[in-house]
Write a protein that holds these residues in place. Structure first.
Motif, PDB file in Angstrom:
ATOM      1  N   GLU A   1       0.877  -1.107  -0.014  1.00 44.94           N
ATOM      2  CA  GLU A   1      -0.122  -0.022  -0.002  1.00 44.94           C
ATOM      3  C   GLU A   1       1.037   1.175   0.069  1.00 44.94           C
ATOM      4  O   GLU A   1       1.930   1.317   0.292  1.00 44.94           O
ATOM      5  N   LEU A   2       0.100   2.381  -0.282  1.00 43.03           N
ATOM      6  CA  LEU A   2       1.111   3.684  -0.469  1.00 43.03           C
ATOM      7  C   LEU A   2       0.560   4.277   0.887  1.00 43.03           C
ATOM      8  O   LEU A   2      -0.570   4.207   1.240  1.00 43.03           O
ATOM      9  N   VAL A   3       1.455   5.103   1.710  1.00 45.64           N
ATOM     10  CA  VAL A   3       1.131   5.730   3.030  1.00 45.64           C
ATOM     11  C   VAL A   3       1.826   7.239   2.854  1.00 45.64           C
ATOM     12  O   VAL A   3       2.865   7.233   1.756  1.00 45.64           O
ATOM     13  N   ASP A   4       1.887   7.952   3.660  1.00 51.96           N
ATOM     14  CA  ASP A   4       2.409   9.288   4.033  1.00 51.96           C
ATOM     15  C   ASP A   4       2.193   9.724   2.577  1.00 51.96           C
ATOM     16  O   ASP A   4       3.072  10.482   1.808  1.00 51.96           O
ATOM     17  N   ASP A   5       1.058  10.291   2.388  1.00 53.00           N
ATOM     18  CA  ASP A   5       0.496  10.902   1.367  1.00 53.00           C
ATOM     19  C   ASP A   5       1.126  10.408  -0.088  1.00 53.00           C
ATOM     20  O   ASP A   5       1.349  11.224  -0.880  1.00 53.00           O
ATOM     21  N   ASP A   6       1.169   9.095  -0.216  1.00 52.97           N
ATOM     22  CA  ASP A   6       1.606   8.514  -1.570  1.00 52.97           C
ATOM     23  C   ASP A   6       3.176   8.743  -1.591  1.00 52.97           C
ATOM     24  O   ASP A   6       3.442   8.576  -2.915  1.00 52.97           O
ATOM     25  N   ARG A   7       3.879   8.939  -0.680  1.00 53.15           N
ATOM     26  CA  ARG A   7       5.214   9.356  -0.893  1.00 53.15           C
ATOM     27  C   ARG A   7       6.191   8.050  -0.592  1.00 53.15           C
ATOM     28  O   ARG A   7       7.249   7.995  -0.609  1.00 53.15           O
ATOM     29  N   GLN A   8       5.339   6.926   0.148  1.00 49.91           N
ATOM     30  CA  GLN A   8       6.070   5.922   0.539  1.00 49.91           C
ATOM     31  C   GLN A   8       5.238   4.541   0.156  1.00 49.91           C
ATOM     32  O   GLN A   8       3.952   4.622   0.450  1.00 49.91           O
ATOM     33  N   LEU A   9       6.084   3.618  -0.212  1.00 50.13           N
ATOM     34  CA  LEU A   9       5.437   2.523  -0.626  1.00 50.13           C
ATOM     35  C   LEU A   9       5.770   1.569   0.698  1.00 50.13           C
ATOM     36  O   LEU A   9       6.904   1.217   1.044  1.00 50.13           O
ATOM     37  N   GLN A  10       4.733   0.962   1.493  1.00 52.91           N
ATOM     38  CA  GLN A  10       4.878  -0.026   2.252  1.00 52.91           C
ATOM     39  C   GLN A  10       4.342  -1.403   1.943  1.00 52.91           C
ATOM     40  O   GLN A  10       3.444  -1.647   1.440  1.00 52.91           O
ATOM     41  N   VAL A  11       5.286  -2.442   2.225  1.00 56.61           N
ATOM     42  CA  VAL A  11       5.051  -3.695   1.807  1.00 56.61           C
ATOM     43  C   VAL A  11       5.430  -4.623   3.263  1.00 56.61           C
ATOM     44  O   VAL A  11       6.375  -4.419   3.792  1.00 56.61           O
ATOM     45  N   SER A  12       4.323  -5.362   3.594  1.00 53.75           N
ATOM     46  CA  SER A  12       4.419  -6.039   4.881  1.00 53.75           C
ATOM     47  C   SER A  12       4.506  -7.587   4.360  1.00 53.75           C
ATOM     48  O   SER A  12       3.706  -8.064   3.460  1.00 53.75           O
ATOM     49  N   VAL A  13       5.122  -8.311   5.101  1.00 54.39           N
ATOM     50  CA  VAL A  13       5.137  -9.992   5.023  1.00 54.39           C
ATOM     51  C   VAL A  13       4.580 -10.188   6.297  1.00 54.39           C
ATOM     52  O   VAL A  13       5.466  -9.948   7.528  1.00 54.39           O
ATOM     53  N   THR A  14       3.423 -10.832   6.387  1.00 53.31           N
ATOM     54  CA  THR A  14       2.894 -11.225   7.748  1.00 53.31           C
ATOM     55  C   THR A  14       2.385 -12.794   7.652  1.00 53.31           C
ATOM     56  O   THR A  14       2.055 -13.312   6.741  1.00 53.31           O
ATOM     57  N   ASP A  15       2.843 -13.452   8.865  1.00 47.37           N
ATOM     58  CA  ASP A  15       2.749 -14.786   8.927  1.00 47.37           C
ATOM     59  C   ASP A  15       2.064 -15.099  10.234  1.00 47.37           C
ATOM     60  O   ASP A  15       2.076 -14.442  11.211  1.00 47.37           O
ATOM     61  N   THR A  16       1.417 -16.532  10.229  1.00 46.42           N
ATOM     62  CA  THR A  16       0.867 -16.943  11.528  1.00 46.42           C
ATOM     63  C   THR A  16       1.705 -18.083  12.486  1.00 46.42           C
ATOM     64  O   THR A  16       1.195 -18.889  12.809  1.00 46.42           O
ATOM     65  N   GLY A  17       2.756 -17.760  12.126  1.00 45.50           N
ATOM     66  CA  GLY A  17       3.882 -18.686  12.526  1.00 45.50           C
ATOM     67  C   GLY A  17       4.046 -18.652  14.088  1.00 45.50           C
ATOM     68  O   GLY A  17       3.197 -17.846  14.830  1.00 45.50           O
ATOM     69  N   ARG A  18       5.175 -19.092  14.344  1.00 42.41           N
ATOM     70  CA  ARG A  18       5.350 -19.008  16.049  1.00 42.41           C
ATOM     71  C   ARG A  18       5.709 -17.654  16.487  1.00 42.41           C
ATOM     72  O   ARG A  18       5.917 -17.291  17.735  1.00 42.41           O
ATOM     73  N   GLY A  19       5.991 -16.680  15.750  1.00 45.52           N
ATOM     74  CA  GLY A  19       6.588 -15.360  16.261  1.00 45.52           C
ATOM     75  C   GLY A  19       7.558 -15.101  16.821  1.00 45.52           C
ATOM     76  O   GLY A  19       8.570 -15.927  16.588  1.00 45.52           O
ATOM     77  N   ILE A  20       7.906 -14.084  17.198  1.00 45.14           N
ATOM     78  CA  ILE A  20       9.169 -13.433  17.713  1.00 45.14           C
ATOM     79  C   ILE A  20       8.978 -13.064  19.195  1.00 45.14           C
ATOM     80  O   ILE A  20       7.990 -12.136  19.402  1.00 45.14           O
ATOM     81  N   SER A  21       9.777 -13.599  20.296  1.00 42.87           N
ATOM     82  CA  SER A  21       9.404 -13.075  21.491  1.00 42.87           C
ATOM     83  C   SER A  21      10.087 -11.718  21.687  1.00 42.87           C
ATOM     84  O   SER A  21      10.800 -11.309  20.784  1.00 42.87           O
ATOM     85  N   LYS A  22       9.810 -11.130  22.730  1.00 42.03           N
ATOM     86  CA  LYS A  22       9.957  -9.720  23.092  1.00 42.03           C
ATOM     87  C   LYS A  22      11.319  -9.536  23.322  1.00 42.03           C
ATOM     88  O   LYS A  22      12.003  -8.426  22.967  1.00 42.03           O
ATOM     89  N   GLU A  23      12.057 -10.726  23.953  1.00 38.72           N
ATOM     90  CA  GLU A  23      13.431 -10.682  24.029  1.00 38.72           C
ATOM     91  C   GLU A  23      14.064 -10.721  22.883  1.00 38.72           C
ATOM     92  O   GLU A  23      15.118 -10.221  22.564  1.00 38.72           O
ATOM     93  N   GLN A  24      13.754 -11.346  21.767  1.00 38.69           N
ATOM     94  CA  GLN A  24      14.424 -11.672  20.441  1.00 38.69           C
ATOM     95  C   GLN A  24      14.029 -10.461  19.558  1.00 38.69           C
ATOM     96  O   GLN A  24      14.794 -10.130  18.660  1.00 38.69           O
ATOM     97  N   ARG A  25      13.106  -9.738  19.790  1.00 38.64           N
ATOM     98  CA  ARG A  25      12.714  -8.537  18.947  1.00 38.64           C
ATOM     99  C   ARG A  25      13.814  -7.425  18.726  1.00 38.64           C
ATOM    100  O   ARG A  25      13.993  -6.823  17.855  1.00 38.64           O
ATOM    101  N   GLU A  26      14.310  -7.294  20.054  1.00 38.09           N
ATOM    102  CA  GLU A  26      15.506  -6.372  20.133  1.00 38.09           C
ATOM    103  C   GLU A  26      16.787  -6.720  19.414  1.00 38.09           C
ATOM    104  O   GLU A  26      17.624  -5.998  18.951  1.00 38.09           O
ATOM    105  N   LYS A  27      16.912  -8.009  19.096  1.00 39.88           N
ATOM    106  CA  LYS A  27      18.181  -8.659  18.463  1.00 39.88           C
ATOM    107  C   LYS A  27      18.002  -8.974  17.131  1.00 39.88           C
ATOM    108  O   LYS A  27      18.821  -9.417  16.497  1.00 39.88           O
ATOM    109  N   ILE A  28      16.911  -9.192  16.535  1.00 46.43           N
ATOM    110  CA  ILE A  28      16.547  -9.800  15.493  1.00 46.43           C
ATOM    111  C   ILE A  28      17.309  -9.309  14.202  1.00 46.43           C
ATOM    112  O   ILE A  28      17.527  -9.934  13.198  1.00 46.43           O
ATOM    113  N   PHE A  29      17.488  -8.079  14.028  1.00 43.59           N
ATOM    114  CA  PHE A  29      18.539  -7.460  13.079  1.00 43.59           C
ATOM    115  C   PHE A  29      20.116  -7.400  13.130  1.00 43.59           C
ATOM    116  O   PHE A  29      20.592  -6.798  12.515  1.00 43.59           O
TER     117      PHE A  29
END
Length: 168
Positions: free
Chosen positions: A91-119
């Motif tokens: 979808e386009l966001v920010d007054d059509d100045r940005q394209l936003q693409v999401s990849v969403t799954d229903t898998g096991r997810g990422i814990s709060k502790e892991q979120r800070e380190k995932i990148f």
């Protein structure tokens, strides 16, 4: 030696300057990428592409860099989802100045502790899964080189959702 070679490749990949620009039609590009993965998922996983972007919309970006990011996100979603769905949404966001693409799954997810380190380089949410923990690190760096960003949606709690934002 293998680890050294992989490190060298990952470093080269993440620091490569993506100046070759291509015109893409996001709906065609993202739906085709997702479709290519249909043979890699079990019947228990539904692949979906949704969009709020008109089909004739086009943008200029580095197609190769964008494909590498999306491949990583889709492959991760497949790896961590045993049943349910994987959805790529555009979808386009920010007054059509940005394209936003999401990849969403229903898998096991990422814990709060892991979120800070995932990148972080070499971080793996599960040490028994394939990979050495560089895919998301390299993907985020490529997104930054393209003038955008790659983030984890910390509010999504039914699996994992990564959001790629790119300037139009």
């Amino acid at each position: 030696t293998i680890v050294d070679e992989m490190l060298h490749m990952a470093y080269k990949e993440s620091n490569e300057f993506y100046r070759k620009l291509n015109t893409i039609h996001p709906n065609q590009f993202f739906s085709a990428l997702l479709y290519e993965h249909r043979s890699k998922v079990s019947g228990a996983i539904e692949l979906n592409y949704t969009t709020r972007v008109i089909n004739r919309f086009e943008m200029v970006t580095n197609k190769e860099g964008l494909q590498k990011i999306m491949e990583q996100l889709i492959q991760n979603a497949i790896k961590f989802t045993s049943k349910g769905s994987i959805t790529v949404h555009c979808e386009l966001v920010d007054d059509d100045r940005q394209l936003q693409v999401s990849v969403t799954d229903t898998g096991r997810g990422i814990s709060k502790e892991q979120r800070e380190k995932i990148f972080e380089g070499f971080y793996k949410a599960d040490t028994f899964d394939q990979g050495i923990g560089l895919g998301l690190t390299v993907s985020k760096k490529i997104a930054n080189k393209l003038g955008g960003d790659l983030i984890l949606d910390e509010y999504y709690d039914k699996g994992a959702r990564f959001i790629l934002a790119l300037p139009v």
